[in-house]
Design a protein around this motif. Structure first.
Motif, PDB file in Angstrom:
ATOM      1  N   LEU A   1       0.844  -1.244  -0.122  1.00 19.00           N
ATOM      2  CA  LEU A   1       0.026   0.100  -0.036  1.00 19.00           C
ATOM      3  C   LEU A   1       0.961   0.984  -0.179  1.00 19.00           C
ATOM      4  O   LEU A   1       1.879   1.148   0.625  1.00 19.00           O
ATOM      5  N   VAL A   2       0.504   2.204  -0.783  1.00 18.33           N
ATOM      6  CA  VAL A   2       1.358   3.451  -0.865  1.00 18.33           C
ATOM      7  C   VAL A   2       0.845   4.418   0.234  1.00 18.33           C
ATOM      8  O   VAL A   2      -0.486   4.574   0.395  1.00 18.33           O
ATOM      9  N   VAL A   3       1.779   4.701   1.209  1.00 18.07           N
ATOM     10  CA  VAL A   3       1.294   5.373   2.525  1.00 18.07           C
ATOM     11  C   VAL A   3       2.195   6.919   2.360  1.00 18.07           C
ATOM     12  O   VAL A   3       1.620   7.417   3.347  1.00 18.07           O
ATOM     13  N   GLU A   4       2.775   7.180   1.592  1.00 19.98           N
ATOM     14  CA  GLU A   4       3.479   8.512   1.327  1.00 19.98           C
ATOM     15  C   GLU A   4       4.038   8.526  -0.058  1.00 19.98           C
ATOM     16  O   GLU A   4       4.509   7.566  -0.565  1.00 19.98           O
ATOM     17  N   THR A   5       3.830   9.987  -0.384  1.00 18.20           N
ATOM     18  CA  THR A   5       4.595  10.075  -1.875  1.00 18.20           C
ATOM     19  C   THR A   5       4.829  11.775  -1.733  1.00 18.20           C
ATOM     20  O   THR A   5       4.393  12.202  -0.930  1.00 18.20           O
ATOM     21  N   SER A   6       5.830  12.087  -2.550  1.00 13.02           N
ATOM     22  CA  SER A   6       6.318  13.403  -2.772  1.00 13.02           C
ATOM     23  C   SER A   6       6.785  13.614  -4.103  1.00 13.02           C
ATOM     24  O   SER A   6       7.283  12.657  -4.577  1.00 13.02           O
ATOM     25  N   CYS A   7       6.862  14.649  -4.703  1.00 15.30           N
ATOM     26  CA  CYS A   7       7.262  15.059  -5.802  1.00 15.30           C
ATOM     27  C   CYS A   7       7.523  16.423  -5.972  1.00 15.30           C
ATOM     28  O   CYS A   7       6.951  17.561  -5.422  1.00 15.30           O
ATOM     29  N   ARG A   8       9.007  16.771  -6.408  1.00 12.32           N
ATOM     30  CA  ARG A   8       9.529  18.080  -6.713  1.00 12.32           C
ATOM     31  C   ARG A   8       9.558  18.160  -8.376  1.00 12.32           C
ATOM     32  O   ARG A   8      10.076  17.398  -8.744  1.00 12.32           O
ATOM     33  N   PHE A   9       8.902  19.184  -8.663  1.00 12.22           N
ATOM     34  CA  PHE A   9       8.891  19.587 -10.000  1.00 12.22           C
ATOM     35  C   PHE A   9       9.801  20.505 -10.501  1.00 12.22           C
ATOM     36  O   PHE A   9       9.998  21.452  -9.795  1.00 12.22           O
ATOM     37  N   HIS A  10      10.684  20.201 -11.784  1.00 13.17           N
ATOM     38  CA  HIS A  10      11.844  21.053 -12.051  1.00 13.17           C
ATOM     39  C   HIS A  10      11.566  21.486 -13.457  1.00 13.17           C
ATOM     40  O   HIS A  10      12.138  22.529 -13.876  1.00 13.17           O
ATOM     41  N   ARG A  11      10.784  20.968 -14.322  1.00 15.83           N
ATOM     42  CA  ARG A  11      10.667  21.335 -15.461  1.00 15.83           C
ATOM     43  C   ARG A  11       9.219  20.726 -16.158  1.00 15.83           C
ATOM     44  O   ARG A  11       8.816  19.353 -15.621  1.00 15.83           O
ATOM     45  N   SER A  12       8.249  21.370 -16.779  1.00 17.30           N
ATOM     46  CA  SER A  12       7.175  20.746 -17.361  1.00 17.30           C
ATOM     47  C   SER A  12       7.299  19.825 -18.130  1.00 17.30           C
ATOM     48  O   SER A  12       8.281  19.707 -19.217  1.00 17.30           O
ATOM     49  N   ILE A  13       6.405  18.887 -18.720  1.00 17.43           N
ATOM     50  CA  ILE A  13       6.166  17.815 -19.507  1.00 17.43           C
ATOM     51  C   ILE A  13       4.766  18.093 -20.236  1.00 17.43           C
ATOM     52  O   ILE A  13       3.912  18.635 -19.373  1.00 17.43           O
ATOM     53  N   SER A  14       4.651  17.385 -21.247  1.00 19.51           N
ATOM     54  CA  SER A  14       3.320  17.321 -22.033  1.00 19.51           C
ATOM     55  C   SER A  14       3.009  16.355 -22.974  1.00 19.51           C
ATOM     56  O   SER A  14       4.239  15.809 -23.465  1.00 19.51           O
ATOM     57  N   PHE A  15       1.849  15.919 -23.096  1.00 18.13           N
ATOM     58  CA  PHE A  15       1.771  15.230 -24.389  1.00 18.13           C
ATOM     59  C   PHE A  15       2.344  15.876 -25.730  1.00 18.13           C
ATOM     60  O   PHE A  15       1.874  16.825 -25.817  1.00 18.13           O
ATOM     61  N   PRO A  16       3.054  14.989 -26.408  1.00 14.86           N
ATOM     62  CA  PRO A  16       3.258  13.558 -26.642  1.00 14.86           C
ATOM     63  C   PRO A  16       4.623  13.384 -26.146  1.00 14.86           C
ATOM     64  O   PRO A  16       5.223  12.412 -26.807  1.00 14.86           O
ATOM     65  N   ASP A  17       5.292  13.898 -25.048  1.00 19.20           N
ATOM     66  CA  ASP A  17       6.463  13.616 -24.498  1.00 19.20           C
ATOM     67  C   ASP A  17       6.657  12.141 -24.401  1.00 19.20           C
ATOM     68  O   ASP A  17       5.694  11.512 -23.696  1.00 19.20           O
ATOM     69  N   ARG A  18       7.581  11.585 -24.405  1.00 16.16           N
ATOM     70  CA  ARG A  18       8.037  10.231 -24.181  1.00 16.16           C
ATOM     71  C   ARG A  18       8.947  10.091 -22.829  1.00 16.16           C
ATOM     72  O   ARG A  18       9.758  10.853 -22.821  1.00 16.16           O
ATOM     73  N   LEU A  19       8.452   9.417 -22.082  1.00 19.58           N
ATOM     74  CA  LEU A  19       9.186   9.504 -20.572  1.00 19.58           C
ATOM     75  C   LEU A  19       9.809   8.219 -19.981  1.00 19.58           C
ATOM     76  O   LEU A  19       9.502   7.098 -20.653  1.00 19.58           O
ATOM     77  N   GLU A  20      10.684   8.392 -19.422  1.00 23.47           N
ATOM     78  CA  GLU A  20      11.409   7.191 -18.498  1.00 23.47           C
ATOM     79  C   GLU A  20      11.476   7.559 -17.001  1.00 23.47           C
ATOM     80  O   GLU A  20      11.635   8.885 -16.713  1.00 23.47           O
ATOM     81  N   VAL A  21      11.036   6.654 -16.184  1.00 21.75           N
ATOM     82  CA  VAL A  21      10.968   6.701 -14.946  1.00 21.75           C
ATOM     83  C   VAL A  21      12.013   6.021 -14.105  1.00 21.75           C
ATOM     84  O   VAL A  21      12.429   4.653 -14.455  1.00 21.75           O
ATOM     85  N   GLY A  22      13.061   6.623 -13.596  1.00 18.33           N
ATOM     86  CA  GLY A  22      14.062   6.146 -12.868  1.00 18.33           C
ATOM     87  C   GLY A  22      13.544   5.749 -11.552  1.00 18.33           C
ATOM     88  O   GLY A  22      12.998   6.280 -10.737  1.00 18.33           O
ATOM     89  N   ILE A  23      13.874   4.368 -11.275  1.00 20.85           N
ATOM     90  CA  ILE A  23      13.700   3.666  -9.874  1.00 20.85           C
ATOM     91  C   ILE A  23      14.654   3.179  -9.002  1.00 20.85           C
ATOM     92  O   ILE A  23      15.812   2.582  -9.617  1.00 20.85           O
ATOM     93  N   GLY A  24      14.956   3.649  -8.010  1.00 18.31           N
ATOM     94  CA  GLY A  24      15.896   3.222  -6.767  1.00 18.31           C
ATOM     95  C   GLY A  24      15.405   2.852  -5.721  1.00 18.31           C
ATOM     96  O   GLY A  24      14.067   3.340  -5.388  1.00 18.31           O
TER      97      GLY A  24
END
Length: 164
Positions: free
Chosen positions: A65-88
């Motif tokens: 279960l997700v009990v906590e999330t946070s996000c800091r935004f540095h640049r905007s993105i928009s459709f049709p950008d192709r994205l990759e999510v880095g996970i560690g």
């Protein structure tokens, strides 16, 4: 494009997952709405867990279960950008996992957003805290090992996450 200072690069993250933007991700202001970033994190983490374990995590005896999330935004993105999510994995506990995440435009080295995502595992029936299932721990532990020095060098660990 000039690099933004103090942002980790894609090489900081042991796992990269493709996540597409969708037409309806954009809001009235013409960029991906902030709440959608959390869906990208959730999709990337759970998709990776399913692929890495070759198991349907929805069928395991314990649920994350997700009990906590946070996000800091540095640049905007928009459709049709192709994205990759880095996970560690910043911290792997007995019943919880703290992920550090970053969103990158495909091909860019600079993160557009940095996130933190915490899963706590609970028994499927009782919803009481439970140990992380072994099939998940087997894929999380090596990523935690790889993440530790990378995250330390990038300054991505909180004081409590730096102690194992």
């Amino acid at each position: 494009m000039t690099p933004m200072p103090n942002l980790p690069s894609r090489s900081t993250f042991p796992v990269l997952r493709d996540v597409p933007t969708r037409w309806h991700d954009n809001d009235h202001y013409g960029h991906v709405n902030n709440v959608v970033y959390y869906a990208y994190f959730d999709t990337a983490v759970n998709g990776w867990l399913m692929d890495a374990t070759d198991a349907d995590i929805r069928d395991l005896p314990a649920l994350g279960l997700v009990v906590e999330t946070s996000c800091r935004f540095h640049r905007s993105i928009s459709f049709p950008d192709r994205l990759e999510v880095g996970i560690g994995v910043a911290k792997l506990g007995t019943s919880s996992v703290v992920y550090r995440l970053a969103i990158f435009r495909k091909g860019d080295d600079d993160a557009v957003a940095l996130g933190r995502f915490v899963h706590v595992y609970v028994d499927r029936a009782t919803r009481r805290t439970s140990a992380i299932p072994p099939v998940l721990r087997d894929v999380l532990a090596p990523v935690a090992e790889k993440s530790a020095p990378l995250f330390q060098a990038a300054g991505l660990l909180d004081a409590e996450e730096g102690h194992r």
